[in-house]
Design an enzyme around this catalytic site. Structure first.
Site, PDB file in Angstrom:
ATOM      1  N   LYS A  49     -12.476 -46.779 -30.451  1.00  0.00           N
ATOM      2  CA  LYS A  49     -12.883 -45.390 -30.775  1.00  0.00           C
ATOM      3  C   LYS A  49     -13.135 -45.268 -32.169  1.00  0.00           C
ATOM      4  CE  LYS A  49     -14.235 -44.280 -27.634  1.00  0.00           C
ATOM      5  NZ  LYS A  49     -15.210 -45.321 -26.946  1.00  0.00           N
ATOM      6  N   SER A  50     -13.000 -46.383 -32.931  1.00  0.00           N
ATOM      7  CA  SER A  50     -13.165 -46.280 -34.475  1.00  0.00           C
ATOM      8  C   SER A  50     -14.690 -46.422 -35.020  1.00  0.00           C
ATOM      9  CB  SER A  50     -12.509 -46.903 -35.155  1.00  0.00           C
ATOM     10  OG  SER A  50     -11.080 -46.908 -34.643  1.00  0.00           O
ATOM     11  N   GLY A  51     -15.612 -46.710 -34.138  1.00  0.00           N
ATOM     12  CA  GLY A  51     -16.952 -46.943 -34.469  1.00  0.00           C
ATOM     13  C   GLY A  51     -17.348 -48.199 -34.409  1.00  0.00           C
ATOM     14  N   THR A  52     -16.496 -49.218 -33.579  1.00  0.00           N
ATOM     15  CA  THR A  52     -16.960 -50.581 -33.237  1.00  0.00           C
ATOM     16  C   THR A  52     -18.355 -50.911 -33.014  1.00  0.00           C
ATOM     17  OG1 THR A  52     -14.766 -50.392 -32.072  1.00  0.00           O
ATOM     18  CG2 THR A  52     -15.834 -52.474 -32.393  1.00  0.00           C
ATOM     19  N   TRP A  54     -21.184 -49.087 -33.410  1.00  0.00           N
ATOM     20  CA  TRP A  54     -22.044 -48.707 -34.591  1.00  0.00           C
ATOM     21  C   TRP A  54     -21.764 -50.044 -35.760  1.00  0.00           C
ATOM     22  CZ3 TRP A  54     -20.456 -44.031 -38.117  1.00  0.00           C
ATOM     23  CH2 TRP A  54     -21.805 -43.830 -39.104  1.00  0.00           C
ATOM     24  N   HIS A 110     -10.283 -55.599 -30.290  1.00  0.00           N
ATOM     25  CA  HIS A 110      -9.180 -54.321 -30.749  1.00  0.00           C
ATOM     26  C   HIS A 110      -7.806 -54.638 -30.820  1.00  0.00           C
ATOM     27  CE1 HIS A 110     -12.542 -51.493 -30.129  1.00  0.00           C
ATOM     28  NE2 HIS A 110     -12.451 -51.620 -28.753  1.00  0.00           N
ATOM     29  N   ARG A 132     -11.239 -45.268 -38.519  1.00  0.00           N
ATOM     30  CA  ARG A 132     -11.566 -43.940 -38.406  1.00  0.00           C
ATOM     31  C   ARG A 132     -10.272 -43.221 -38.616  1.00  0.00           C
ATOM     32  NH1 ARG A 132     -15.147 -41.520 -33.143  1.00  0.00           N
ATOM     33  NH2 ARG A 132     -15.898 -39.845 -34.373  1.00  0.00           N
ATOM     34  N   SER A 140     -11.469 -39.032 -29.481  1.00  0.00           N
ATOM     35  CA  SER A 140     -12.514 -39.934 -28.711  1.00  0.00           C
ATOM     36  C   SER A 140     -11.856 -40.721 -27.654  1.00  0.00           C
ATOM     37  CB  SER A 140     -13.048 -40.743 -29.760  1.00  0.00           C
ATOM     38  OG  SER A 140     -14.187 -41.611 -29.427  1.00  0.00           O
ATOM     39  N   PHE A 144     -12.825 -41.061 -23.810  1.00  0.00           N
ATOM     40  CA  PHE A 144     -13.118 -42.247 -23.276  1.00  0.00           C
ATOM     41  C   PHE A 144     -12.428 -42.923 -22.313  1.00  0.00           C
ATOM     42  CE2 PHE A 144     -12.950 -46.959 -23.396  1.00  0.00           C
ATOM     43  CZ  PHE A 144     -14.359 -47.381 -23.293  1.00  0.00           C
ATOM     44  N   TYR A 195     -15.090 -45.226 -41.302  1.00  0.00           N
ATOM     45  CA  TYR A 195     -16.137 -44.553 -40.270  1.00  0.00           C
ATOM     46  C   TYR A 195     -16.657 -43.296 -41.117  1.00  0.00           C
ATOM     47  CZ  TYR A 195     -18.003 -41.737 -36.431  1.00  0.00           C
ATOM     48  OH  TYR A 195     -18.767 -40.992 -35.379  1.00  0.00           O
ATOM     49  N   ARG A 259     -20.793 -39.969 -27.777  1.00  0.00           N
ATOM     50  CA  ARG A 259     -20.328 -38.609 -27.192  1.00  0.00           C
ATOM     51  C   ARG A 259     -20.979 -37.600 -28.107  1.00  0.00           C
ATOM     52  NH1 ARG A 259     -15.836 -35.272 -27.851  1.00  0.00           N
ATOM     53  NH2 ARG A 259     -15.425 -36.919 -29.693  1.00  0.00           N
TER      54      ARG A 259
HETATM   55  P1  A3P Z   1     -17.241 -40.190 -30.294  1.00  0.00           P
HETATM   56  O1  A3P Z   1     -16.354 -39.989 -28.953  1.00  0.00           O
HETATM   57  O2  A3P Z   1     -16.317 -39.077 -31.405  1.00  0.00           O
HETATM   58  O3  A3P Z   1     -18.549 -39.443 -30.422  1.00  0.00           O
HETATM   59  P2  A3P Z   1     -16.195 -47.478 -30.519  1.00  0.00           P
HETATM   60  O4  A3P Z   1     -17.498 -48.042 -30.417  1.00  0.00           O
HETATM   61  O5  A3P Z   1     -15.172 -48.017 -31.316  1.00  0.00           O
HETATM   62  O6  A3P Z   1     -15.754 -47.309 -29.067  1.00  0.00           O
HETATM   63  O7  A3P Z   1     -16.261 -45.826 -30.991  1.00  0.00           O
HETATM   64  C1  A3P Z   1     -17.049 -44.794 -30.440  1.00  0.00           C
HETATM   65  C2  A3P Z   1     -17.142 -43.590 -31.297  1.00  0.00           C
HETATM   66  O8  A3P Z   1     -18.347 -44.094 -32.206  1.00  0.00           O
HETATM   67  C3  A3P Z   1     -17.651 -42.540 -30.357  1.00  0.00           C
HETATM   68  O9  A3P Z   1     -17.344 -41.338 -31.271  1.00  0.00           O
HETATM   69  C4  A3P Z   1     -19.222 -42.674 -30.733  1.00  0.00           C
HETATM   70  O10 A3P Z   1     -20.058 -41.745 -30.631  1.00  0.00           O
HETATM   71  C5  A3P Z   1     -19.242 -43.153 -32.088  1.00  0.00           C
HETATM   72  N1  A3P Z   1     -20.472 -43.778 -32.551  1.00  0.00           N
HETATM   73  C6  A3P Z   1     -20.980 -44.899 -32.089  1.00  0.00           C
HETATM   74  N2  A3P Z   1     -22.226 -44.987 -32.623  1.00  0.00           N
HETATM   75  C7  A3P Z   1     -22.399 -44.049 -33.526  1.00  0.00           C
HETATM   76  C8  A3P Z   1     -23.225 -43.670 -34.671  1.00  0.00           C
HETATM   77  N3  A3P Z   1     -24.472 -44.633 -34.747  1.00  0.00           N
HETATM   78  N4  A3P Z   1     -22.938 -43.009 -35.687  1.00  0.00           N
HETATM   79  C9  A3P Z   1     -21.769 -42.269 -35.457  1.00  0.00           C
HETATM   80  N5  A3P Z   1     -20.978 -42.520 -34.554  1.00  0.00           N
HETATM   81  C10 A3P Z   1     -21.124 -43.293 -33.659  1.00  0.00           C
END
Ligand code: A3P
Length: 297
Positions: A49-52, A54, A110, A132, A140, A144, A195, A259
């Site tokens: 949940k750190s922006g993986t 992304w 992870h 993050r 998050s 999740f 992040y 989310r």
């Molecule tokens: P939130 O639950 O706070 O919205 P991972 O990919 O490591 O599982 O991380 C998921 C988190 O990254 C979620 O956070 C998701 O919404 C956020 N995320 C995914 N794509 C993103 C983007 N393009 N910009 C910003 N946050 C993003």
């Protein structure tokens, strides 16, 4: 229900090699640790949940010169093998996918630093660690684990927060995870990306990632990648937003994968007391390192 259909249930969490892992991952950990990457493979590591995702989408676009058509040919989970993943999320196990894909591959994990297959370091594979701030991460992750019906049951928010704060749970304590990669980043040439920095200035961070990958793309291509990977655009992209995971696995009536995508959402979930206690524990656990996390922008 057809005879072949697997009955879904929440995984149990067990200890393997000193780290709490989902049982399906733990039972295969020796094979996972023995994986031999190719020197051209690129590892993207993170605490969950750190922006993986992304980061994965950005890197895939960078490696394809910003060509959205190519990157939309398949869901993210099929473009990028998830090293330790079993078939729990309905897709092929990571190690099986890796057997079928030719290098260079982008590989997601992870796993904490100490469980990364040593071949990645022996082969000097490029590695990006995305991280993050702890407060947004725990919010998050809690959401999740509630919506991912195959994940270990997260229980109540208060209990979950206490466990995250004091002992850690899946993939081990957050503190150890972020410190492990931080301490090794220079020796192993790991690009450490926040992040919050990506939220603050995505163009700057995409350029930094591009340079790390020894690529040289035009400003137009970089700007296109930045636009394609904003939260709103990724949320609309069926190949990146995880709507490709069946509803029986990701129950989107609880929360969606994409989310909120914000820095500071923790303020909507932590009580003032929880925040004060968290800050106190955090200070102790992180006192020997100075990793510049930001909980707001
Ligand atoms: P939130 O639950 O706070 O919205 P991972 O990919 O490591 O599982 O991380 C998921 C988190 O990254 C979620 O956070 C998701 O919404 C956020 N995320 C995914 N794509 C993103 C983007 N393009 N910009 C910003 N946050 C993003």
């Amino acid at each position: 229900m057809s005879e072949n259909k697997k009955v879904l249930h929440r995984a149990t969490a067990v200890m393997a090699k000193g780290i709490v892992l989902s049982v399906d991952i733990a039972s295969n950990i020796d094979a996972i640790c023995a994986f031999r990457p190719d020197p051209s493979d690129l590892l993207i590591a993170s605490y969950p949940k750190s922006g993986t995702s992304w980061m994965l989408e950005i890197v895939d676009l960078l490696l394809h010169n910003g060509d959205a058509k190519i990157c939309r040919q398949a869901p993210l989970s099929m473009r990028v093998p998830f090293l330790e993943m079993s078939d729990r999320l309905g897709s092929q196990p990571g190690l099986d996918m890796l057997k079928e894909m030719d290098p260079p591959r982008i590989i997601k994990t992870h796993l904490p630093f100490q469980l990364i297959p040593s071949g990645f370091w022996e082969n000097k594979c490029k590695t990006i660690y995305v991280t993050r701030n702890a407060k947004d991460t725990v919010v998050s992750f809690y959401q999740f684990q509630q919506m991912n019906l195959t994940s270990a049951d997260p229980g109540s928010w208060e209990g979950y927060l206490q466990r995250f704060m004091h002992e850690g749970w899946l993939y081990g304590p957050w503190y150890d995870h972020v410190k492990g990669y931080w301490e090794e980043r220079k020796k192993r040439n790991i690009l450490y990306v926040f992040y919050e920095d990506m939220k603050e200035n995505l163009c700057r961070e995409v350029t930094r990632i591009m340079r790390y990958l020894d690529l040289s793309l035009s400003d137009d291509v970089i700007n296109r990648i930045v636009d394609l990977t904003t939260f709103d655009n990724m949320k609309d992209n069926p190949m990146a937003n995880y709507t490709f995971v069946p509803k029986e696995i990701f129950d989107t009536s609880i929360a969606s994968y994409m989310r909120k995508g914000e820095v500071g959402d923790w303020k909507n979930h932590f009580t003032p007391q929880q925040s004060a206690e968290f800050d106190k524990v955090y200070e102790t656990k992180m006192k020997e390192v100075n990793i510049p996390f930001r909980t707001e922008l």
